[in-house]
Design a protein around this motif. Structure first.
Motif, PDB file in Angstrom:
ATOM      1  N   GLY A 155      39.571  52.952 -49.499  1.00  0.00           N
ATOM      2  CA  GLY A 155      40.062  51.296 -49.144  1.00  0.00           C
ATOM      3  C   GLY A 155      38.818  50.931 -49.258  1.00  0.00           C
ATOM      4  N   VAL A 156      38.556  49.148 -48.495  1.00  0.00           N
ATOM      5  CA  VAL A 156      37.585  48.139 -48.437  1.00  0.00           C
ATOM      6  C   VAL A 156      37.290  48.433 -46.655  1.00  0.00           C
ATOM      7  CG1 VAL A 156      36.884  46.090 -47.595  1.00  0.00           C
ATOM      8  CG2 VAL A 156      37.400  46.672 -49.935  1.00  0.00           C
ATOM      9  N   MET A 157      36.093  48.891 -45.794  1.00  0.00           N
ATOM     10  CA  MET A 157      35.738  49.770 -44.835  1.00  0.00           C
ATOM     11  C   MET A 157      35.284  48.663 -43.964  1.00  0.00           C
ATOM     12  SD  MET A 157      36.137  52.489 -45.185  1.00  0.00           S
ATOM     13  CE  MET A 157      37.546  52.406 -46.243  1.00  0.00           C
ATOM     14  N   LEU A 158      36.408  47.778 -43.024  1.00  0.00           N
ATOM     15  CA  LEU A 158      36.880  46.495 -43.101  1.00  0.00           C
ATOM     16  C   LEU A 158      35.745  45.819 -41.556  1.00  0.00           C
ATOM     17  CD1 LEU A 158      38.446  44.100 -42.195  1.00  0.00           C
ATOM     18  CD2 LEU A 158      39.235  45.027 -40.976  1.00  0.00           C
ATOM     19  N   PRO A 159      34.958  47.416 -41.123  1.00  0.00           N
ATOM     20  CA  PRO A 159      33.550  47.474 -40.253  1.00  0.00           C
ATOM     21  C   PRO A 159      32.710  46.886 -41.032  1.00  0.00           C
ATOM     22  CG  PRO A 159      35.410  49.110 -38.773  1.00  0.00           C
ATOM     23  CD  PRO A 159      35.503  48.970 -40.963  1.00  0.00           C
TER      24      PRO A 159
ATOM     25  N   ARG B  31      38.658  51.895 -41.354  1.00  0.00           N
ATOM     26  CA  ARG B  31      38.243  51.725 -40.384  1.00  0.00           C
ATOM     27  C   ARG B  31      36.723  52.352 -39.874  1.00  0.00           C
ATOM     28  NH1 ARG B  31      39.374  54.156 -34.853  1.00  0.00           N
ATOM     29  NH2 ARG B  31      40.328  56.480 -35.001  1.00  0.00           N
ATOM     30  N   ALA B  32      36.734  53.401 -40.982  1.00  0.00           N
ATOM     31  CA  ALA B  32      35.643  53.998 -40.974  1.00  0.00           C
ATOM     32  C   ALA B  32      34.513  52.926 -41.599  1.00  0.00           C
ATOM     33  CB  ALA B  32      35.646  55.273 -41.570  1.00  0.00           C
ATOM     34  N   PRO B  33      33.257  53.567 -41.491  1.00  0.00           N
ATOM     35  CA  PRO B  33      31.754  52.554 -42.329  1.00  0.00           C
ATOM     36  C   PRO B  33      32.112  53.476 -43.654  1.00  0.00           C
ATOM     37  CG  PRO B  33      30.894  54.818 -40.212  1.00  0.00           C
ATOM     38  CD  PRO B  33      32.387  55.071 -40.389  1.00  0.00           C
ATOM     39  N   GLY B  34      32.438  54.590 -44.722  1.00  0.00           N
ATOM     40  CA  GLY B  34      32.272  55.275 -45.488  1.00  0.00           C
ATOM     41  C   GLY B  34      30.777  55.428 -45.867  1.00  0.00           C
ATOM     42  N   SER B  35      29.894  56.084 -45.153  1.00  0.00           N
ATOM     43  CA  SER B  35      28.787  55.831 -44.767  1.00  0.00           C
ATOM     44  C   SER B  35      28.674  56.599 -43.575  1.00  0.00           C
ATOM     45  CB  SER B  35      27.562  55.408 -45.062  1.00  0.00           C
ATOM     46  OG  SER B  35      27.922  53.475 -44.331  1.00  0.00           O
ATOM     47  N   ASP B  36      27.136  57.178 -43.708  1.00  0.00           N
ATOM     48  CA  ASP B  36      25.865  58.075 -42.141  1.00  0.00           C
ATOM     49  C   ASP B  36      25.649  56.589 -41.293  1.00  0.00           C
ATOM     50  OD1 ASP B  36      23.386  56.706 -43.529  1.00  0.00           O
ATOM     51  OD2 ASP B  36      23.916  57.442 -44.965  1.00  0.00           O
TER      52      ASP B  36
ATOM     53  N   GLU C 288      37.244  47.911 -32.334  1.00  0.00           N
ATOM     54  CA  GLU C 288      37.358  46.582 -32.630  1.00  0.00           C
ATOM     55  C   GLU C 288      38.034  46.357 -33.693  1.00  0.00           C
ATOM     56  OE1 GLU C 288      35.885  43.785 -31.649  1.00  0.00           O
ATOM     57  OE2 GLU C 288      35.089  45.108 -29.728  1.00  0.00           O
ATOM     58  N   PHE C 289      38.397  47.315 -35.246  1.00  0.00           N
ATOM     59  CA  PHE C 289      39.261  47.541 -36.021  1.00  0.00           C
ATOM     60  C   PHE C 289      40.563  46.169 -36.031  1.00  0.00           C
ATOM     61  CE2 PHE C 289      42.466  48.919 -39.046  1.00  0.00           C
ATOM     62  CZ  PHE C 289      41.123  49.018 -40.320  1.00  0.00           C
ATOM     63  N   PRO C 290      41.128  46.322 -34.632  1.00  0.00           N
ATOM     64  CA  PRO C 290      42.329  45.438 -34.707  1.00  0.00           C
ATOM     65  C   PRO C 290      42.242  44.034 -34.453  1.00  0.00           C
ATOM     66  CG  PRO C 290      42.949  47.513 -33.322  1.00  0.00           C
ATOM     67  CD  PRO C 290      41.641  47.463 -33.861  1.00  0.00           C
ATOM     68  N   ARG C 291      41.127  43.590 -33.957  1.00  0.00           N
ATOM     69  CA  ARG C 291      40.906  42.473 -33.997  1.00  0.00           C
ATOM     70  C   ARG C 291      39.884  41.673 -35.075  1.00  0.00           C
ATOM     71  NH1 ARG C 291      36.591  39.199 -34.036  1.00  0.00           N
ATOM     72  NH2 ARG C 291      34.904  41.347 -34.124  1.00  0.00           N
ATOM     73  N   GLN C 292      39.300  42.563 -35.811  1.00  0.00           N
ATOM     74  CA  GLN C 292      39.282  42.414 -37.698  1.00  0.00           C
ATOM     75  C   GLN C 292      40.172  41.696 -38.082  1.00  0.00           C
ATOM     76  OE1 GLN C 292      36.365  45.510 -37.803  1.00  0.00           O
ATOM     77  NE2 GLN C 292      34.177  44.337 -36.554  1.00  0.00           N
TER      78      GLN C 292
ATOM     79  N   ALA D 215      47.594  54.929 -38.324  1.00  0.00           N
ATOM     80  CA  ALA D 215      48.917  55.018 -38.200  1.00  0.00           C
ATOM     81  C   ALA D 215      50.002  54.611 -37.337  1.00  0.00           C
ATOM     82  CB  ALA D 215      49.429  56.713 -38.267  1.00  0.00           C
ATOM     83  N   GLN D 216      49.521  54.591 -36.498  1.00  0.00           N
ATOM     84  CA  GLN D 216      50.361  54.057 -35.678  1.00  0.00           C
ATOM     85  C   GLN D 216      49.996  52.173 -35.649  1.00  0.00           C
ATOM     86  OE1 GLN D 216      48.787  54.929 -31.293  1.00  0.00           O
ATOM     87  NE2 GLN D 216      51.028  55.077 -30.831  1.00  0.00           N
ATOM     88  N   LEU D 217      48.617  51.846 -36.276  1.00  0.00           N
ATOM     89  CA  LEU D 217      48.611  50.684 -36.034  1.00  0.00           C
ATOM     90  C   LEU D 217      49.478  49.815 -36.984  1.00  0.00           C
ATOM     91  CD1 LEU D 217      46.891  48.004 -34.823  1.00  0.00           C
ATOM     92  CD2 LEU D 217      45.165  48.443 -36.466  1.00  0.00           C
ATOM     93  N   ALA D 218      49.929  50.922 -37.785  1.00  0.00           N
ATOM     94  CA  ALA D 218      50.178  50.067 -38.856  1.00  0.00           C
ATOM     95  C   ALA D 218      51.793  50.348 -39.163  1.00  0.00           C
ATOM     96  CB  ALA D 218      49.939  50.877 -40.677  1.00  0.00           C
ATOM     97  N   GLY D 219      52.006  51.150 -37.720  1.00  0.00           N
ATOM     98  CA  GLY D 219      53.948  50.841 -38.260  1.00  0.00           C
ATOM     99  C   GLY D 219      54.004  49.978 -36.713  1.00  0.00           C
ATOM    100  N   ARG D 220      52.988  49.663 -35.994  1.00  0.00           N
ATOM    101  CA  ARG D 220      53.613  48.835 -35.128  1.00  0.00           C
ATOM    102  C   ARG D 220      53.893  47.038 -36.226  1.00  0.00           C
ATOM    103  NH1 ARG D 220      49.630  50.626 -32.001  1.00  0.00           N
ATOM    104  NH2 ARG D 220      47.882  49.295 -31.724  1.00  0.00           N
ATOM    105  N   LEU D 221      52.839  47.024 -36.652  1.00  0.00           N
ATOM    106  CA  LEU D 221      52.436  45.801 -37.779  1.00  0.00           C
ATOM    107  C   LEU D 221      53.621  45.640 -38.827  1.00  0.00           C
ATOM    108  CD1 LEU D 221      48.453  45.124 -37.872  1.00  0.00           C
ATOM    109  CD2 LEU D 221      50.601  44.356 -35.810  1.00  0.00           C
TER     110      LEU D 221
END
Length: 349
Positions: free
Chosen positions: A85-89, A117-122, A140-144, A192-198
Motif C-alpha cells: 500500500g501507501v504507507m500513511l505515516p 501504518r509501517a514506514p516501509g523502510s529502515d 497516530e495512524f487512526p488520526r491520520q 484488522a481491528q481498526l478496519a473492522g470498527r470502521l
C-alpha cells in the motif's frame, strides 16, 4: 464496497507487484516488466493489480506508487489498480488525497487506496521521508486516517482548522462521484481491528506473516461494523506463489526470492539474486532454518500443485480474495509464473 469494486467471481485472484529488480537488471527494465505484467494480468482475468511502497531497497522499484499507478492506468483499460500500500505515516494526508484524487479523475472507477501504518523502510529512511513528522508514531495512524478520509470526502466538521480546505482534484473531478475505496493493510491485529470498527475492507500480509493470518482475520470479522461502503466484512490475503512447468523448477526459482528475503531481514538488502546464486549460497544452519520456514508459506509447484495449494489456503483462511505476489529473478520467469497461476486458478484454459 462500491459496485465497481464488487468482484464477479466467488473468490477473485489479484496481483501484488513490487517492480522487482533482479541481479543484472535495471529499474527501467523492472518498471517495463511491471507494465507488461499489468497488461497480461488484465488479459488473463486477474481482478486487481496493486503496487507497494518500499524505500531504500535496491530490489524494489515501486517506491512511488501514485506515479507508477498513473502509468499503469494509461497502459491498461479495465483492471483495478491500487496501492498495496501507501504507507500513511510517510506522507501528509492531504498529499495522498490529492494524489489519489488525481488518479481517480484519470482512471475513474478503477483505483483502490490501500494504506499501511509501517514506514516501509529502515528508521533512517523513515526520518528522511517524514522530516517534520518525526514526533509522530504508527500509533497516530487512526488520526491520520481520519484526516485523510475527511480530505477525500470534503467533510471536515464546522470549526475544524481544515474546514475550508479541499483536495483538488477531489470528488468533483470524478465523473461518477465518490472516492477510491480505502483498504487497510496489516500483518497483525491492529489494522484488522481498526478496519473492522470502521467497516473497511482489509488486506492481510499472509506472505510474510503467515502465523498471524487466521487470528487477524478472525479479529477483523469479530469487530466488523457495517458501514456506508461495506455491508459485510471483506478480506483479501497476500499470498507468495511461484509456479513453473515442473515442481523442481518452481522450487529452484523460489530460492532466489527466499535468499533476497534473508538478506533483507539481516540488514543486507539488494537486488533479487539469480537462482544459481541462491543454490550456491553457503547457508548457515540458522539461515537455512529461516529460508525453509519462509518457503513453507509460499505456494510452490506446477499447475496441479499450485491449484491445490491455493485452494487449501482459501478454505483454511476463508479469505474473500487471494492476492498473489511472486518475488523471483527474471522477468520472463515471473511472467510465466503468473500465467501458470492464472491457469491453475481457472482464469485461463
Amino acid at each position: 464496497m462500491s459496485s465497481a469494486d464488487v468482484p464477479t467471481s466467488a473468490t477473485p485472484l489479484s496481483i501484488l507487484d513490487l517492480a522487482t529488480v533482479g541481479d543484472g537488471y535495471t529499474p527501467t527494465q523492472a518498471l517495463a516488466a511491471t507494465t507488461k505484467l499489468a497488461q497480461r494480468a488484465e488479459e488473463w482475468g486477474f481482478h486487481r493489480f496493486w503496487v507497494a511502497e518500499h524505500h531504500g531497497m535496491p530490489g524494489v522499484a515501486s517506491s512511488a506508487p501514485a506515479v507508477l499507478l498513473a502509468h499503469l492506468g494509461a497502459a491498461t483499460r479495465t483492471i483495478r489498480l491500487g496501492s498495496g500500500g501507501v504507507m500513511l505515516p510517510n506522507h501528509a494526508p492531504l498529499v495522498i488525497a490529492e494524489q489519489f484524487g488525481t488518479l481517480h479523475a484519470l482512471h475513474p472507477g478503477r483505483i483502490d487506496l490501500g494504506l499501511g501504518r509501517a514506514p516501509g523502510s529502515d528508521q533512517a529512511t523513515a526520518r528522511a521521508l517524514r522530516r517534520g513528522l518525526l514526533d509522530e508514531t504508527a500509533e497516530e495512524f487512526p488520526r491520520q486516517l481520519s484526516e485523510l478520509i475527511h480530505f477525500l470526502d470534503a467533510d471536515f466538521p464546522a470549526g475544524h482548522p481544515y474546514e475550508r480546505l479541499r483536495a483538488v482534484p477531489g470528488l468533483a473531478s470524478a465523473p461518477e462521484g465518490g472516492r477510491p475505496p480505502i483498504w487497510l493493510l496489516g500483518s497483525s491485529g491492529f489494522s484488522a481491528q481498526l478496519a473492522g470498527r470502521l467497516g473497511l475492507p482489509f488486506a492481510f500480509a499472509h506472505h510474510f506473516s503467515a502465523g498471524n493470518t487466521v487470528p487477524a482475520l478472525d479479529l477483523y470479522r469479530e469487530t466488523f461494523r457495517p458501514s456506508e461502503v461495506l455491508a459485510e466484512p471483506y478480506a483479501l490475503i497476500g499470498v507468495g506463489a511461484v509456479a513453473a512447468d515442473t515442481p523442481a523448477e518452481a522450487r529452484r526459482l523460489a530460492g532466489s526470492g527466499a535468499l533476497a528475503m534473508l538478506r533483507l531481514r539481516t540488514g543486507r538488502p539488494g537486488r533479487v539474486p539469480t537462482p544459481e546464486e541462491a543454490e550456491a549460497y553457503p547457508y548457515s544452519p540458522h539461515e537455512r532454518e529461516f529460508v525453509d520456514s519462509w518457503l513453507a508459506n509460499v505456494v510452490i509447484g506446477d499447475v496441479p500443485e499450485v491449484r491445490d495449494g491455493l485452494e487449501e489456503l482459501r478454505k483454511r483462511t476463508g479469505a474473500d480474495e487471494l492476492m498473489i505476489t511472486s518475488n523471483i529473478h527474471g522477468h520472463e520467469a515471473r511472467l510465466h509464473s503468473y500465467e501458470l497461476v492464472a491457469r491453475a486458478y481457472g482464469l485461463i484454459g
